[in-house]
Design a protein around this motif. Structure first.
Motif, short mmCIF file in Angstrom:
data_model
loop_
_atom_site.label_atom_id
_atom_site.label_comp_id
_atom_site.label_asym_id
_atom_site.label_seq_id
_atom_site.Cartn_x
_atom_site.Cartn_y
_atom_site.Cartn_z
N MET A 77 70.27 60.39 102.27
CA MET A 77 69.57 61.06 103.36
C MET A 77 68.57 62.07 102.82
N PHE A 78 69.02 62.86 101.85
CA PHE A 78 68.12 63.85 101.25
C PHE A 78 66.95 63.16 100.56
N GLU A 79 67.24 62.10 99.81
CA GLU A 79 66.19 61.39 99.08
C GLU A 79 65.17 60.79 100.04
N LEU A 80 65.63 60.31 101.19
CA LEU A 80 64.72 59.76 102.18
C LEU A 80 63.84 60.86 102.78
N GLY A 81 64.42 62.04 102.97
CA GLY A 81 63.61 63.17 103.43
C GLY A 81 62.51 63.50 102.44
N GLU A 82 62.83 63.44 101.15
CA GLU A 82 61.83 63.69 100.11
C GLU A 82 60.75 62.62 100.15
N PHE A 83 61.14 61.37 100.39
CA PHE A 83 60.19 60.26 100.45
C PHE A 83 59.13 60.52 101.53
N PHE A 84 59.57 60.95 102.69
CA PHE A 84 58.63 61.18 103.78
C PHE A 84 57.87 62.49 103.60
N SER A 85 58.32 63.34 102.70
CA SER A 85 57.64 64.61 102.46
C SER A 85 56.55 64.50 101.40
N ASN A 86 56.80 63.71 100.34
CA ASN A 86 55.92 63.80 99.18
C ASN A 86 54.60 63.06 99.32
N GLY A 87 54.49 62.15 100.32
CA GLY A 87 53.21 61.49 100.55
C GLY A 87 52.74 60.60 99.43
N GLU A 88 53.69 60.09 98.63
CA GLU A 88 53.29 59.25 97.49
C GLU A 88 52.82 57.87 97.94
N TYR A 89 53.43 57.33 98.98
CA TYR A 89 53.09 55.98 99.43
C TYR A 89 52.59 55.96 100.88
N ILE A 90 52.95 56.95 101.68
CA ILE A 90 52.52 57.02 103.07
C ILE A 90 52.11 58.45 103.36
N GLU A 91 51.45 58.66 104.49
CA GLU A 91 51.12 60.02 104.90
C GLU A 91 52.40 60.81 105.11
N PRO A 92 52.45 62.06 104.64
CA PRO A 92 53.67 62.86 104.85
C PRO A 92 54.01 62.96 106.33
N SER A 93 55.29 62.89 106.63
CA SER A 93 55.76 62.97 108.02
C SER A 93 56.81 64.06 108.12
N SER A 94 56.43 65.20 108.71
CA SER A 94 57.37 66.31 108.81
C SER A 94 58.54 65.96 109.72
N GLU A 95 58.27 65.16 110.78
CA GLU A 95 59.34 64.82 111.71
C GLU A 95 60.46 64.05 111.00
N HIS A 96 60.08 63.02 110.26
CA HIS A 96 61.10 62.21 109.61
C HIS A 96 61.74 62.95 108.43
N SER A 97 60.94 63.74 107.71
CA SER A 97 61.52 64.55 106.63
C SER A 97 62.58 65.50 107.16
N LEU A 98 62.22 66.21 108.22
CA LEU A 98 63.15 67.19 108.79
C LEU A 98 64.41 66.52 109.31
N TYR A 99 64.23 65.36 109.93
CA TYR A 99 65.41 64.68 110.45
C TYR A 99 66.38 64.36 109.33
N TRP A 100 65.90 63.74 108.26
CA TRP A 100 66.81 63.33 107.18
C TRP A 100 67.35 64.51 106.39
N TRP A 101 66.54 65.55 106.19
CA TRP A 101 67.06 66.74 105.53
C TRP A 101 68.16 67.39 106.38
N TYR A 102 67.93 67.44 107.68
CA TYR A 102 68.95 68.01 108.57
C TYR A 102 70.23 67.19 108.51
N MET A 103 70.10 65.85 108.57
CA MET A 103 71.27 64.98 108.53
C MET A 103 72.06 65.20 107.25
#
Length: 351
Positions: A85-111
């Motif tokens: 879950m944490f790693e997926l939050g990092e994936f959506f945060s770092n913008g390496e492959y897709i535009e960063p998404s705060s909504e999805h990052s926050l969701y997975w970090w919270y989970m």
């Protein structure tokens, strides 16, 4: 390059996410808040994701392989694994492959945080303390760091110490700041060692000032690669603070810091070249260093640069290039959270 449809990658896996309920919160010393209604609304607004999935996007073979790995991470996260879950939050945060998404990052970090993952607790603290993708709430951010710190997470311990030092999000208490910085430094956090060095150099939060201890802490942090500590270590050598005065060692340390882009060291090193102190006098080299530091926002450097230009003129094409070319990096990170940038305002976080 190979073309694939984004629907084959991470975004089309969200069907499972949208169907599941938020897990029951784990009880801590205080209750981790549930996602806000706004956050949930953003998470469940899948129309934009479905539209993106229909678009053809080009990836390199290496990127395709990495995205396949993240598909596995998603499956583990969806099954309840906190680290995934944490790693997926990092994936959506770092913008390496897709535009960063705060909504999805926050969701997975919270989970992940709700399951006690220390890295996620720290991340959620950063989110609220600095107001990244969520309404700024320093008290809530510090509470997340408190949970992470008590779980033994060195970065959370360092940041909690900073909150106590700043008196923001927690009542100002330098003794508590020192306590948590000591814990973090013992855990290998070099910024905490750097902060402790400030305390021992000034006597704040400790029984008495101890220049020798400050020197040793800055030396440790500098040897571990913390550039700001290299600047302070150079001052110790130059002024003889906690160690025998040695201009040559100050020159070497400041040169290293300059080559890693530290603007303060550019000014210190420039003055050595300007005055021929510990090195052959080279006013052009000094001017180049002052100019670089001025570009990075050091006001003193701007005046020093202008004064030297009036004295020696602008560089001529026939002049040799300076030996030291300072690194001037003004680019911003694409990631949602760039902790170094957020904590570089000159406060105790920078230390």
């Amino acid at each position: 390059m190979k073309k694939i449809f984004f629907s084959l990658t991470i975004l089309n896996l969200f069907a499972g996410l949208f169907a599941q309920d938020t897990p029951k919160e784990k009880e801590y010393e205080y209750k981790i808040p549930a996602p806000s209604a706004e956050m949930l609304k953003a998470i469940y607004a899948i129309e934009e994701q479905q539209e993106a999935a229909r678009k053809e996007i080009t990836y390199s073979p290496e990127q395709i392989q990495k995205l396949k790995v993240y598909e596995g991470v998603f499956q583990k996260a969806n099954a309840g694994d906190p680290e995934s879950m944490f790693e997926l939050g990092e994936f959506f945060s770092n913008g390496e492959y897709i535009e960063p998404s705060s909504e999805h990052s926050l969701y997975w970090w919270y989970m992940a945080a709700s399951r006690g993952n220390p890295d996620a607790l720290c991340r959620m603290g950063e989110v609220y303390y600095f107001g990244i993708g969520a309404k700024k709430n320093q008290v809530k951010g510090a509470k997340y760091w408190d949970l992470g710190a008590k779980s033994g997470h060195p970065l959370s311990q360092y940041l909690l110490g900073c909150a106590y030092s700043e008196g923001a999000g927690a009542t100002k208490d330098m003794k508590k700041a020192v306590y948590w910085w000591q814990k973090a430094a013992t855990g290998g956090n070099i910024k905490a060692a750097n902060s402790l060095a400030y305390c021992y150099s000034t006597g704040v939060g400790v029984e008495r000032d101890d220049p020798k201890m400050a020197f040793e802490l800055w030396k440790y942090a500098a040897e571990k690669g913390f550039v700001h500590a290299q600047t302070r270590l150079g001052e110790c050598y130059y002024y003889g603070l906690g160690v025998e005065k040695d201009v040559q060692k100050a020159l070497a340390v400041w040169t290293s810091a300059v080559l890693h882009g530290d603007p303060e060291s550019m000014v210190f090193l420039g003055k050595l070249y300007q005055n021929g102190e510990g090195v052959k006098q080279d006013k052009r080299q000094a001017q180049v260093l002052f100019e670089a530091a001025a570009t990075l926002g050091v006001k003193e450097a701007a005046k020093l640069n202008n004064d030297l230009i009036l004295e020696i003129g602008f560089k001529k094409a026939t002049e040799p290039e300076p030996v030291i070319r300072p690194i001037v990096n003004t680019n911003k990170q694409r990631s949602l959270i760039d902790l170094d940038a957020l904590t570089s305002s000159g406060s105790n976080f920078r230390r």
